[in-house]
Design an enzyme around this catalytic site. Structure first.
Site, PDB file in Angstrom:
ATOM      1  N   CYS A   1     -37.345 -46.257  59.367  1.00  0.00           N
ATOM      2  CA  CYS A   1     -38.476 -46.718  58.554  1.00  0.00           C
ATOM      3  C   CYS A   1     -39.157 -47.900  59.233  1.00  0.00           C
ATOM      4  CB  CYS A   1     -37.979 -47.113  57.155  1.00  0.00           C
ATOM      5  SG  CYS A   1     -39.312 -47.600  56.056  1.00  0.00           S
TER       6      CYS A   1
ATOM      7  N   CYS B   1     -37.592 -54.452  55.290  1.00  0.00           N
ATOM      8  CA  CYS B   1     -36.850 -54.889  54.100  1.00  0.00           C
ATOM      9  C   CYS B   1     -35.439 -55.362  54.495  1.00  0.00           C
ATOM     10  CB  CYS B   1     -36.763 -53.736  53.102  1.00  0.00           C
ATOM     11  SG  CYS B   1     -38.365 -52.956  52.815  1.00  0.00           S
TER      12      CYS B   1
ATOM     13  N   CYS C   1     -32.222 -53.335  53.628  1.00  0.00           N
ATOM     14  CA  CYS C   1     -32.182 -51.871  53.714  1.00  0.00           C
ATOM     15  C   CYS C   1     -31.585 -51.335  55.018  1.00  0.00           C
ATOM     16  CB  CYS C   1     -33.585 -51.297  53.518  1.00  0.00           C
ATOM     17  SG  CYS C   1     -33.554 -49.492  53.451  1.00  0.00           S
TER      18      CYS C   1
ATOM     19  N   CYS D   1     -33.479 -37.378  41.865  1.00  0.00           N
ATOM     20  CA  CYS D   1     -34.373 -38.378  42.468  1.00  0.00           C
ATOM     21  C   CYS D   1     -34.351 -38.241  43.981  1.00  0.00           C
ATOM     22  CB  CYS D   1     -33.911 -39.783  42.124  1.00  0.00           C
ATOM     23  SG  CYS D   1     -33.723 -40.050  40.375  1.00  0.00           S
TER      24      CYS D   1
ATOM     25  N   CYS E   1     -37.809 -37.073  40.046  1.00  0.00           N
ATOM     26  CA  CYS E   1     -38.231 -38.430  40.386  1.00  0.00           C
ATOM     27  C   CYS E   1     -38.383 -38.497  41.895  1.00  0.00           C
ATOM     28  CB  CYS E   1     -37.172 -39.430  39.912  1.00  0.00           C
ATOM     29  SG  CYS E   1     -37.591 -41.140  40.352  1.00  0.00           S
TER      30      CYS E   1
ATOM     31  N   CYS F   1     -40.683 -45.865  37.198  1.00  0.00           N
ATOM     32  CA  CYS F   1     -39.321 -46.373  37.374  1.00  0.00           C
ATOM     33  C   CYS F   1     -39.457 -47.571  38.302  1.00  0.00           C
ATOM     34  CB  CYS F   1     -38.445 -45.284  38.011  1.00  0.00           C
ATOM     35  SG  CYS F   1     -36.804 -45.870  38.472  1.00  0.00           S
TER      36      CYS F   1
ATOM     37  N   ARG G   1     -31.246 -49.091  34.152  1.00  0.00           N
ATOM     38  CA  ARG G   1     -30.337 -48.321  35.001  1.00  0.00           C
ATOM     39  C   ARG G   1     -29.429 -49.233  35.815  1.00  0.00           C
ATOM     40  NH1 ARG G   1     -30.830 -43.144  36.337  1.00  0.00           N
ATOM     41  NH2 ARG G   1     -32.871 -43.233  35.332  1.00  0.00           N
TER      42      ARG G   1
END
Ligand code: SAM
Ligand code: DTB
Ligand code: SF4
Length: 323
Positions: free
Chosen positions: A63, A67, A70, A107, A138, A198, A270
């Site tokens: 990616c 972040c 991550c 998801c 999702c 979400c 959640r």
């Protein structure tokens, strides 16, 4: 299969919480905070039901974003195995397996800053295919353009996950390749397209309580509360900038769940990443604090989640019914 439909949000919900008011909730004696959260929870939900969703990484690693938490960022060396967009049949096979294990929502997550236009049609086929199995869908794909959002709505997408992750002030400490404003913009598009939102974030990234308060305020003061609010406890992954961040007091994590429940009384809160490192007792406190959904299945996107047997045993011990 049973599933919890999003509660129709009523006019009486508040969207004007001040930092001071939220701070006062955090400061309540723990028993008072939990009692209040449980009362709020019972007004809208069956306290003994927990919704379960299963995650699948449909495109893994490499990616472009930075972040700090991550494992999938191309900028961190985490030894992750990268994978291009999965073929439709493999996604549907995983969705069928998740349904067979009792999951009501599937998801699908991609390690993208945002999808390219050419990525949308294959993803649309995944949404249609999973819906045809009778599961809720999702997606979490990063930032979306207006046209992409519309296309996903047309395809029948039920939920879009897009996290604010922390307070506006702390955001730049963790991510520099996009802004809080960018996140808010995609959230607005998703909301306006009529897709359920979400949106949550990560606790335990070295942020202060003031940041947790600011983060909660951002979620609660959205024009409409997110229907689903994932609260992740940071999974510390070797090779990421946050791998050695100090452990957060578990009681502070439970407090954050309770505050989320009080501020967003009709949302699904959640209990997300980080359960693998939590004791059963801590998870029980999170449910008492108002958490009423989890990710279920041995893997989150790339990191481990509790074995399904362990979750069955936990639910049995607590008298919780999975929906
Ligand atoms: N790339 C898209 C995005 O960032 O919006 C979607 C996938 S991204 C992996 C989804 C969410 O996973 C992030 O917003 C973050 O909240 C959560 N996440 C990622 N790594 C995590 C970690 N190590 N611990 C806890 N949560 C994490
Ligand atoms: C969310 O808030 N947590 C999930 C889901 N939304 C996509 C993802 C957690 C990822 C944890 C790190 C990993 O497994 O890669
Ligand atoms: Fe990419 Fe999403 Fe991971 Fe950030 S959280 S590096 S955008 S996959």
């Amino acid at each position: 299969m049973k599933s919890i439909a999003p509660v129709q949000q009523t006019e009486s919900l508040r969207h004007d919480w001040s930092l001071e008011e939220i701070g006062q909730l955090f400061e309540l004696p723990f028993n008072d905070l939990l009692f209040r959260a449980q009362q709020v929870h019972r007004a809208s939900f069956d306290p003994n039901q927990v919704q379960i969703s299963t995650l699948l990484s449909i495109k893994t690693g490499r990616c472009s974003e930075d972040c700090g938490y991550c494992p999938q960022s191309a900028r961190h060396d985490t030894g992750l195995e990268n994978e291009d967009l999965l073929p439709l049949d493999e996604v549907l096979q995983q969705a069928r397996a998740a349904k067979a294990k009792g999951s009501s929502r599937f998801c699908m997550g991609a390690a993208w800053r945002g999808p390219k236009d050419r990525d949308i049609e294959p993803v649309v086929e995944m949404v249609k295919g999973v819906k045809a199995l009778g599961m809720e869908t999702c997606l979490t794909l990063g930032m979306l353009s207006e046209a992409q959002t519309e296309r996903l709505k047309q395809a029948g997408l039920d939920y879009y996950n897009h996290n604010l992750d922390t307070s506006p002030e702390y955001y730049g400490e963790v991510i520099t390749t996009r802004t809080y404003e960018d996140r808010l913009e995609t959230l607005k598009r998703v909301r306006e397209a009529g897709i359920n939102v979400c949106c949550g974030g990560i606790i335990g990234m070295g942020e202060s309580r003031r940041d947790r308060i600011g983060f909660m305020q951002q979620l609660a003061n959205q024009p409409k509360h997110p229907e689903s609010v994932p609260i992740n406890m940071l999974v510390k992954v070797e090779g990421t900038p946050l791998e050695n961040v100090e452990d957060l007091d578990p009681i502070e994590f439970v407090r954050t769940i309770a505050v989320a429940r009080i501020l967003m009384p009709q949302s699904q809160v959640r209990l997300s990443a980080g359960r693998e490192a939590m004791s059963d007792e801590m998870q029980a406190l999170c449910f008492l604090a108002g958490a009423n959904s989890i990710f279920y299945g041995e893997k989150l996107l790339t990191t481990p989640n509790p074995a399904t047997d362990r979750d069955h045993q936990l639910f049995a011990r607590l008298g919780i019914e999975a929906v």
